[in-house]
Design a protein around this motif. Sequence first.
Motif, mmCIF file in Angstrom:
data_model
loop_
_atom_site.group_PDB
_atom_site.id
_atom_site.type_symbol
_atom_site.label_atom_id
_atom_site.label_comp_id
_atom_site.label_asym_id
_atom_site.label_seq_id
_atom_site.Cartn_x
_atom_site.Cartn_y
_atom_site.Cartn_z
ATOM 1 N N MET A 1 0.851 -1.159 0.000
ATOM 2 C CA MET A 1 0.000 0.000 0.000
ATOM 3 C C MET A 1 0.898 1.223 0.000
ATOM 4 O O MET A 1 1.782 1.337 0.843
ATOM 5 N N ALA A 2 0.726 2.115 -0.940
ATOM 6 C CA ALA A 2 1.579 3.295 -1.065
ATOM 7 C C ALA A 2 0.886 4.527 -0.500
ATOM 8 O O ALA A 2 -0.333 4.643 -0.509
ATOM 9 N N HIS A 3 1.688 5.431 -0.023
ATOM 10 C CA HIS A 3 1.250 6.698 0.551
ATOM 11 C C HIS A 3 2.220 7.750 0.016
ATOM 12 O O HIS A 3 3.371 7.411 -0.274
ATOM 13 N N PRO A 4 1.827 8.997 -0.126
ATOM 14 C CA PRO A 4 2.755 9.996 -0.667
ATOM 15 C C PRO A 4 4.098 10.067 0.071
ATOM 16 O O PRO A 4 5.109 10.433 -0.517
ATOM 17 N N HIS A 5 4.110 9.706 1.344
ATOM 18 C CA HIS A 5 5.330 9.828 2.133
ATOM 19 C C HIS A 5 5.993 8.491 2.444
ATOM 20 O O HIS A 5 7.002 8.455 3.134
ATOM 21 N N GLY A 6 5.408 7.391 1.993
ATOM 22 C CA GLY A 6 5.994 6.092 2.280
ATOM 23 C C GLY A 6 5.128 4.970 1.755
ATOM 24 O O GLY A 6 4.207 5.192 0.971
ATOM 25 N N GLU A 33 -3.157 -1.527 7.517
ATOM 26 C CA GLU A 33 -3.523 -2.924 7.735
ATOM 27 C C GLU A 33 -5.031 -3.088 7.882
ATOM 28 O O GLU A 33 -5.609 -4.047 7.376
ATOM 29 N N ARG A 34 -5.683 -2.145 8.536
ATOM 30 C CA ARG A 34 -7.147 -2.213 8.660
ATOM 31 C C ARG A 34 -7.821 -2.104 7.296
ATOM 32 O O ARG A 34 -8.790 -2.800 7.014
ATOM 33 N N VAL A 35 -7.301 -1.247 6.427
ATOM 34 C CA VAL A 35 -7.866 -1.108 5.072
ATOM 35 C C VAL A 35 -7.680 -2.405 4.293
ATOM 36 O O VAL A 35 -8.616 -2.908 3.658
ATOM 37 N N VAL A 36 -6.479 -2.960 4.347
ATOM 38 C CA VAL A 36 -6.210 -4.219 3.645
ATOM 39 C C VAL A 36 -7.105 -5.325 4.195
ATOM 40 O O VAL A 36 -7.681 -6.108 3.426
ATOM 41 N N ALA A 37 -7.255 -5.396 5.504
ATOM 42 C CA ALA A 37 -8.091 -6.438 6.114
ATOM 43 C C ALA A 37 -9.538 -6.338 5.645
ATOM 44 O O ALA A 37 -10.185 -7.353 5.375
ATOM 45 N N ARG A 38 -10.046 -5.103 5.527
ATOM 46 C CA ARG A 38 -11.435 -4.917 5.061
ATOM 47 C C ARG A 38 -11.630 -5.402 3.632
ATOM 48 O O ARG A 38 -12.729 -5.783 3.243
ATOM 49 N N HIS A 39 -10.563 -5.367 2.831
ATOM 50 C CA HIS A 39 -10.653 -5.712 1.417
ATOM 51 C C HIS A 39 -9.844 -6.953 1.060
ATOM 52 O O HIS A 39 -9.574 -7.200 -0.123
ATOM 53 N N LEU A 40 -9.489 -7.751 2.051
ATOM 54 C CA LEU A 40 -8.575 -8.866 1.846
ATOM 55 C C LEU A 40 -9.047 -9.832 0.767
ATOM 56 O O LEU A 40 -8.296 -10.152 -0.149
ATOM 57 N N GLN A 41 -10.271 -10.300 0.846
ATOM 58 C CA GLN A 41 -10.738 -11.268 -0.145
ATOM 59 C C GLN A 41 -10.793 -10.663 -1.533
ATOM 60 O O GLN A 41 -10.435 -11.309 -2.518
ATOM 61 N N GLU A 42 -11.204 -9.427 -1.634
ATOM 62 C CA GLU A 42 -11.229 -8.730 -2.923
ATOM 63 C C GLU A 42 -9.811 -8.637 -3.510
ATOM 64 O O GLU A 42 -9.610 -8.846 -4.716
ATOM 65 N N ILE A 43 -8.826 -8.341 -2.685
ATOM 66 C CA ILE A 43 -7.435 -8.249 -3.137
ATOM 67 C C ILE A 43 -6.934 -9.615 -3.608
ATOM 68 O O ILE A 43 -6.313 -9.728 -4.669
ATOM 69 N N ILE A 44 -7.209 -10.649 -2.822
ATOM 70 C CA ILE A 44 -6.785 -12.004 -3.181
ATOM 71 C C ILE A 44 -7.439 -12.443 -4.487
ATOM 72 O O ILE A 44 -6.781 -12.997 -5.374
ATOM 73 N N ASP A 45 -8.734 -12.189 -4.621
ATOM 74 C CA ASP A 45 -9.444 -12.562 -5.854
ATOM 75 C C ASP A 45 -8.864 -11.837 -7.068
ATOM 76 O O ASP A 45 -8.671 -12.445 -8.131
ATOM 77 N N ALA A 46 -8.570 -10.552 -6.927
ATOM 78 C CA ALA A 46 -7.996 -9.772 -8.043
ATOM 79 C C ALA A 46 -6.603 -10.299 -8.402
ATOM 80 O O ALA A 46 -6.254 -10.379 -9.584
#
Length: 53
Positions: A1-6, A33-46
């Motif tokens: 996950m990218a952010h403008p500062h890191g 990590e909370r954002v990734v956890a909310r979208h974990l299955q969607e990320i894995i499927d993609a």
Amino acid sequence: MAHPHGEAKFWLQPSLTLANHTGLSKHEPADAERVVARHLQEIIDAWHEHFGG
């Protein structure tokens, strides 16, 4: 996950784990990590749709 500062890198399997991060404040890796956890299955499927498996 990218952010403008890191960025943060996560292992998705066998369980969601922060692999490393650079340039983020103390609380930003946990927020990411909370954002990734909310979208974990969607990320894995993609990932599987794009790379196969």
